[in-house]
Write a protein that holds these residues in place. Structure first.
Motif, mmCIF file in Angstrom:
data_model
loop_
_atom_site.group_PDB
_atom_site.id
_atom_site.type_symbol
_atom_site.label_atom_id
_atom_site.label_comp_id
_atom_site.label_asym_id
_atom_site.label_seq_id
_atom_site.Cartn_x
_atom_site.Cartn_y
_atom_site.Cartn_z
ATOM 1 N N GLY A 31 0.773 -1.232 0.000
ATOM 2 C CA GLY A 31 0.000 0.000 0.000
ATOM 3 C C GLY A 31 0.805 1.282 0.000
ATOM 4 N N ILE A 32 1.978 1.258 -0.645
ATOM 5 C CA ILE A 32 2.773 2.477 -0.746
ATOM 6 C C ILE A 32 2.838 2.914 -2.204
ATOM 7 N N ALA A 33 3.325 4.115 -2.429
ATOM 8 C CA ALA A 33 3.340 4.676 -3.774
ATOM 9 C C ALA A 33 4.243 3.902 -4.721
ATOM 10 N N ASP A 34 3.950 3.991 -5.979
ATOM 11 C CA ASP A 34 4.777 3.382 -7.013
ATOM 12 C C ASP A 34 6.186 3.968 -6.908
ATOM 13 N N PRO A 35 7.212 3.136 -6.794
ATOM 14 C CA PRO A 35 8.579 3.648 -6.620
ATOM 15 C C PRO A 35 9.083 4.467 -7.803
ATOM 16 N N ARG A 36 8.373 4.391 -8.910
ATOM 17 C CA ARG A 36 8.766 5.191 -10.079
ATOM 18 C C ARG A 36 8.281 6.632 -9.974
ATOM 19 N N THR A 37 7.648 6.982 -8.827
ATOM 20 C CA THR A 37 7.096 8.326 -8.671
ATOM 21 C C THR A 37 7.794 9.143 -7.584
ATOM 22 N N TYR A 38 8.799 8.593 -6.917
ATOM 23 C CA TYR A 38 9.477 9.340 -5.857
ATOM 24 C C TYR A 38 10.956 8.955 -5.789
ATOM 25 N N GLY A 39 11.697 9.741 -5.008
ATOM 26 C CA GLY A 39 13.121 9.454 -4.834
ATOM 27 C C GLY A 39 13.865 9.472 -6.152
ATOM 28 N N SER A 40 14.618 8.407 -6.407
ATOM 29 C CA SER A 40 15.368 8.289 -7.656
ATOM 30 C C SER A 40 14.485 7.835 -8.813
ATOM 31 N N LYS A 41 13.231 7.499 -8.474
ATOM 32 C CA LYS A 41 12.264 6.965 -9.457
ATOM 33 C C LYS A 41 12.706 5.619 -10.043
ATOM 34 N N ASN A 42 13.608 4.980 -9.344
ATOM 35 C CA ASN A 42 14.096 3.677 -9.767
ATOM 36 C C ASN A 42 13.311 2.570 -9.072
ATOM 37 N N PRO A 43 12.685 1.652 -9.838
ATOM 38 C CA PRO A 43 11.946 0.546 -9.222
ATOM 39 C C PRO A 43 12.884 -0.543 -8.703
ATOM 40 N N GLY A 44 13.523 -0.222 -7.591
ATOM 41 C CA GLY A 44 14.445 -1.162 -6.980
ATOM 42 C C GLY A 44 14.347 -1.087 -5.466
ATOM 43 N N ALA A 45 15.010 -2.001 -4.771
ATOM 44 C CA ALA A 45 14.900 -2.107 -3.320
ATOM 45 C C ALA A 45 15.381 -0.849 -2.595
ATOM 46 N N THR A 46 16.463 -0.255 -3.067
ATOM 47 C CA THR A 46 17.005 0.930 -2.395
ATOM 48 C C THR A 46 16.011 2.085 -2.423
ATOM 49 N N ASN A 47 15.365 2.281 -3.565
ATOM 50 C CA ASN A 47 14.404 3.374 -3.653
ATOM 51 C C ASN A 47 13.135 3.061 -2.864
ATOM 52 N N VAL A 48 12.699 1.803 -2.871
ATOM 53 C CA VAL A 48 11.529 1.412 -2.077
ATOM 54 C C VAL A 48 11.814 1.663 -0.600
ATOM 55 N N LEU A 49 13.061 1.455 -0.171
ATOM 56 C CA LEU A 49 13.430 1.700 1.228
ATOM 57 C C LEU A 49 13.243 3.170 1.591
ATOM 58 N N ARG A 50 13.371 4.054 0.613
ATOM 59 C CA ARG A 50 13.178 5.483 0.874
ATOM 60 C C ARG A 50 11.733 5.808 1.244
ATOM 61 N N SER A 51 10.822 4.894 0.992
ATOM 62 C CA SER A 51 9.429 5.101 1.393
ATOM 63 C C SER A 51 9.275 4.947 2.897
#
Length: 209
Positions: A31-51
């Motif tokens: 239930g979190i935002a698409d990782p391609r819409t925040y941070g580095s916009k990279n769909p990977g574990a490191t960017n998901v961790l930024r959530s």
């Protein structure tokens, strides 16, 4: 069946498996935002961790690594039974990696491939994978930059493979994978030089849907 057709089928299957973006899947499940819409916009574990959602990041890491490992493990495990050469394993390895970078299921917008590459290396050989992972962990712990750790691991992976197995078709695939990793991290390299790169654990605004 013709071994050439089997090799092609293995590569296509690996690419499709690699095209499953676990960053996007895990983000939806948690239930979190698409990782391609925040941070580095990279769909990977490191960017998901930024959530801020560690469980989603861990699920992403495991999923992306597992698909790389599974594709290559199956190719290696059934190589003799299928009667294919090492080129089939090499193509399977690079295909699952390419699927992650440019996934057909997500409009060819994929991640940078670090976890999937680690899975591929573990699938090829446990010691190869562990040596490369150790390199990543040492650099990440020392400098707190995921991108720098990935760059170091990418540089050393072909060296480790050559040391263990010498020069063959699979080494070419490992070199190609490493070069693609460096290419995908070109922006990170610029940020590292400029002192603007985000450290591991830094958060970015990622609202729930």
């Amino acid at each position: 069946m013709n071994t050439a057709l089997i090799t092609v089928a293995m590569a296509v299957g690996a690419y499709l498996l690699g095209s499953i973006s676990f960053a996007v899947v895990a983000s939806k499940l948690f239930g979190i935002a698409d990782p391609r819409t925040y941070g580095s916009k990279n769909p990977g574990a490191t960017n998901v961790l930024r959530s801020g959602n560690k469980k989603a990041a861990i699920a992403t890491l495991i999923g992306d690594a597992a698909k790389g490992w599974l594709a290559v493990w199956l190719a290696v495990h059934y190589q003799e039974q299928l009667g294919v050469e090492d080129i089939a394993i090499a193509l399977t390895a690079i295909a699952v990696f390419l699927g992650h970078l440019w996934p057909i299921f997500f409009r060819f917008v994929g991640g940078k491939g670090v976890a999937t590459a680690a899975g591929v290396l573990l699938g090829l050989n446990v010691w190869l994978g562990l040596a490369t992972l150790a390199t990543w962990l040492i650099v990440a712990y020392a400098f707190r930059y995921s991108s720098l750790a990935a760059l170091a691991a990418a540089v050393f992976a072909p060296f480790y493979y050559g040391l263990l197995f010498g020069v063959d078709a699979i080494l070419i695939a490992v070199v190609a994978m490493s070069m693609l990793l460096l290419f995908r991290h070109s922006a990170n390299i610029s940020n590292l030089i400029a002192g603007k790169e985000s450290r591991i654990g830094s958060k970015a605004a990622a609202k729930k849907k």
